[in-house]
Design a protein around this motif. Structure first.
Motif, short mmCIF file in Angstrom:
data_model
loop_
_atom_site.label_atom_id
_atom_site.label_comp_id
_atom_site.label_asym_id
_atom_site.label_seq_id
_atom_site.Cartn_x
_atom_site.Cartn_y
_atom_site.Cartn_z
N PRO A 113 -2.36 4.53 -7.71
CA PRO A 113 -2.98 4.71 -6.38
C PRO A 113 -2.06 5.35 -5.34
O PRO A 113 -1.78 4.75 -4.32
CB PRO A 113 -3.39 3.29 -5.99
N VAL A 114 -1.61 6.56 -5.63
CA VAL A 114 -0.74 7.27 -4.69
C VAL A 114 -1.55 7.90 -3.56
O VAL A 114 -1.21 7.75 -2.38
CB VAL A 114 0.09 8.35 -5.43
N LEU A 115 -2.64 8.57 -3.91
CA LEU A 115 -3.46 9.22 -2.88
C LEU A 115 -4.11 8.18 -1.97
O LEU A 115 -4.42 8.46 -0.82
CB LEU A 115 -4.53 10.10 -3.51
N GLU A 116 -4.27 6.96 -2.49
CA GLU A 116 -4.85 5.87 -1.69
C GLU A 116 -3.81 5.26 -0.76
O GLU A 116 -4.10 4.35 0.01
CB GLU A 116 -5.40 4.77 -2.62
N GLY A 117 -2.56 5.73 -0.87
CA GLY A 117 -1.51 5.24 0.01
C GLY A 117 -0.93 3.89 -0.40
O GLY A 117 -0.18 3.29 0.35
N LYS A 118 -1.27 3.41 -1.61
CA LYS A 118 -0.76 2.11 -2.03
C LYS A 118 0.60 2.21 -2.69
O LYS A 118 1.29 1.21 -2.87
CB LYS A 118 -1.75 1.42 -2.97
N MET A 119 0.94 3.39 -3.19
CA MET A 119 2.29 3.60 -3.68
C MET A 119 2.69 5.05 -3.46
O MET A 119 1.88 5.87 -3.04
CB MET A 119 2.44 3.14 -5.14
N SER A 120 3.96 5.32 -3.75
CA SER A 120 4.51 6.62 -3.37
C SER A 120 5.14 7.29 -4.59
O SER A 120 5.52 6.63 -5.55
CB SER A 120 5.57 6.36 -2.30
N CYS A 121 5.26 8.60 -4.51
CA CYS A 121 5.98 9.33 -5.56
C CYS A 121 7.37 8.71 -5.72
O CYS A 121 7.91 8.65 -6.83
CB CYS A 121 6.16 10.80 -5.18
N VAL A 146 9.04 14.31 8.77
CA VAL A 146 8.12 13.76 7.78
C VAL A 146 8.85 12.81 6.84
O VAL A 146 9.95 13.13 6.38
CB VAL A 146 7.52 14.92 6.93
N ASN A 147 8.28 11.64 6.58
CA ASN A 147 8.81 10.79 5.52
C ASN A 147 7.79 10.77 4.38
O ASN A 147 6.75 10.14 4.48
CB ASN A 147 9.09 9.38 6.03
N PRO A 148 8.09 11.47 3.27
CA PRO A 148 7.10 11.60 2.19
C PRO A 148 6.76 10.28 1.51
O PRO A 148 5.83 10.23 0.73
CB PRO A 148 7.76 12.56 1.19
N ARG A 149 7.51 9.22 1.80
CA ARG A 149 7.12 7.92 1.26
C ARG A 149 5.72 7.56 1.77
O ARG A 149 4.93 6.97 1.08
CB ARG A 149 8.12 6.84 1.68
N LYS A 150 5.46 7.95 3.01
CA LYS A 150 4.17 7.61 3.62
C LYS A 150 3.13 8.68 3.36
O LYS A 150 1.94 8.44 3.52
CB LYS A 150 4.36 7.41 5.13
N ASP A 151 3.57 9.89 3.00
CA ASP A 151 2.63 10.99 2.90
C ASP A 151 3.08 12.02 1.85
O ASP A 151 3.99 12.80 2.10
CB ASP A 151 2.52 11.67 4.28
#
Ligand code: HEC
Ligand code: HEC
Ligand code: HEC
Ligand code: HEC
Ligand code: HEC
Ligand code: HEC
Ligand code: HEC
Length: 258
Positions: free
Chosen positions: A133-141, A106-111
């Motif tokens: 917009p993290v849940l929208e996949g536009k940015m990451s933790c 898993v790469n948490p950048r994507k998920d």
């Protein structure tokens, strides 16, 4: 190693094709191929951080200093420790010699869902009306938190410089330099913003004058600065109502009005 990695990527490709075909209901044509099916059913298991360290020395060295390296939830076994608490079980990834996306790593950048397994409250924050917009996949933790931790707790955002620097990557306007800076920014963007999410527009902590009065009340309130604000406070918030519309700093007005 490169060769075998490519080989597995191809197999993964077949696996996807296989699933796609299953969805189309044409299973029988492909089931005989056997190989992709075997690959699908094999479950990865946890191997422990020392195994990952063999190939990922950089991440391993950094990680030692981070908060997560000290976490060891009792009775939960390897799945709640070290690298695999975020990257998932790594045995297939390791057996295949590693590689991007190989072995279901898993790469948490994507998920970010892997983070929510422990930080479920954060998921709720990102669902508030105004949020990054993290849940929208536009940015990451990982845009704000350094997941492995290059220094002592830099991603904990406990040093103010780190909070603001993380923000300036994307919000260059707020960096200034301003002729008249607002000292409040030295205490960090989070003195006024709830950055995961907020019920208030612009992710503000509060959308009325209490936001500012936390620091700007004085004994002879409603005198603020050198003038009475009685009439002004009735008109709206300090930062709207045509008053201090430059809360981050101004190049034009020493009272941050524009
Ligand atoms: C707290 C969760 C967490 C833990 C624990 C963790 N990682 Fe990561 N890792 C991440 C995130 C998030 C990313 C994506 C970072 C990015 O793209 O900037 C990542 C990315 C990576 C990458 C890909 C880097 C790249 O440049 O593409 C590797 C390799 C990696 N981690 C290895 C490890 C190893 C080895 C360990 C244990 C020593 C570990 N990680 C522990 C969260 C974690
Ligand atoms: C035999 C060497 C090897 C071992 C052991 C290994 N990896 Fe990797 N891993 C790699 C290689 C090579 C890559 C691809 C790096 C690249 O392309 O930059 C990779 C990539 C990754 C990535 C990025 C995946 C992506 O899709 O972006 C993560 C995350 C990762 N490894 C985590 C781990 C974890 C966690 C472990 C321990 C369970 C581990 N690795 C063990 C060699 C290894
Ligand atoms: C296995 C559980 C677990 C996972 C998975 C996990 N965390 Fe954590 N995290 C914790 C615990 C426990 C703490 C320390 C206690 C706390 O502050 O809540 C922590 C602390 C933090 C902190 C505060 C750091 C500090 O130094 O105070 C941040 C930021 C954070 N985690 C982000 C993430 C991100 C981003 C991910 C996913 C890439 C992630 N975590 C995955 C359990 C986890
Ligand atoms: C826009 C930047 C940003 C993004 C994106 C972000 N964070 Fe944070 N996070 C921060 C800041 C800044 C703090 C410090 C908050 C404070 O001091 O008030 C923080 C604090 C934390 C903390 C520790 C303090 C607390 O509130 O418990 C955790 C855990 C955490 N974040 C997890 C996450 C996870 C998980 C994600 C992704 C789903 C994420 N963050 C995405 C900026 C961000
Ligand atoms: C990776 C880029 C990135 C980083 C880092 C980042 N942001 Fe953002 N920020 C965004 C995006 C994208 C939006 C959403 C813009 C939109 O919806 O139009 C946003 C929106 C905002 C908004 C609301 C703006 C509006 O017009 O509603 C505020 C306030 C904000 N960010 C503050 C921060 C703070 C404070 C930090 C540091 C803790 C930070 N951001 C870090 C990308 C980022
Ligand atoms: C003193 C409180 C305060 C601090 C500290 C603060 N902000 Fe703001 N910020 C505001 C207010 C108030 C607004 C909303 C202005 C409005 O709605 O007209 C805002 C709006 C924003 C916006 C939306 C665009 C805009 O200008 O309206 C972004 C982006 C932003 N802030 C980023 C940041 C960043 C990054 C930091 C840290 C460097 C930061 N803020 C620190 C009060 C603050
Ligand atoms: C974290 C504390 C803090 C917060 C919150 C804060 N300020 Fe400030 N502000 C300061 C400090 C410190 C100064 C510089 C000392 C002074 O002039 O009082 C300052 C200066 C100012 C000035 C310039 C002083 C002058 O003479 O005109 C204005 C205007 C101002 N702030 C408006 C606001 C507004 C509007 C908000 C809310 C959006 C706000 N402040 C929130 C701490 C804060």
């Amino acid at each position: 190693m490169r060769g075998s990695r490519r080989g597995l990527m191809k197999q993964a490709g077949w696996g996807i094709a296989f699933v796609a075909v299953c969805l189309l209901g044409a299973t029988s044509v492909w089931a005989d191929e056997g190989e992709p099916q075997g690959e699908e059913s094999e479950e990865a298991t946890f191997v422990g951080t020392e195994t990952c360290a063999m190939c990922h020395d950089k991440e391993h060295q950094e990680f030692k200093l981070s908060t997560h390296a000290r976490i060891n939830v009792k009775g939960e076994g390897l799945e709640r420790q070290g690298c695999e608490m975020c990257h998932g079980p790594g045995s297939l990834h390791v057996a295949a010699g590693g590689g991007k996306g190989v072995g279901g790593i898993v790469n948490p950048r994507k998920d970010p869902s892997t983070c929510f397994e422990c930080h479920l409250d954060k998921k709720m924050e990102f669902k508030l009306s105004f949020h990054h917009p993290v849940l929208e996949g536009k940015m990451s933790c990982a845009d704000c938190h350094s997941p492995h931790g290059t220094e002592v707790r830099p991603w904990s955002a406990t040093t103010l410089q780190d909070i603001n620097e993380a923000c300036y990557k994307c919000h260059k306007e707020q960096r200034g330099p301003f002729v008249w800076e607002h000292e409040a920014l030295r205490e960090g963007c989070t003195t006024c913003h709830k950055v995961h999410g907020s019920m208030h527009a612009k992710m503000l902590i509060a959308r009325d004058s209490t936001l500012c009065l936390r620091c700007h009340t004085q004994v002879n309130f409603p005198t603020i600065g050198k003038r009475s604000h009685t009439a002004n406070l009735a008109q709206g918030t300090c930062f709207s109502a045509g008053c201090h519309t430059a809360p981050h700093g101004s190049n034009f007005d020493d009272h941050l009005r524009y």
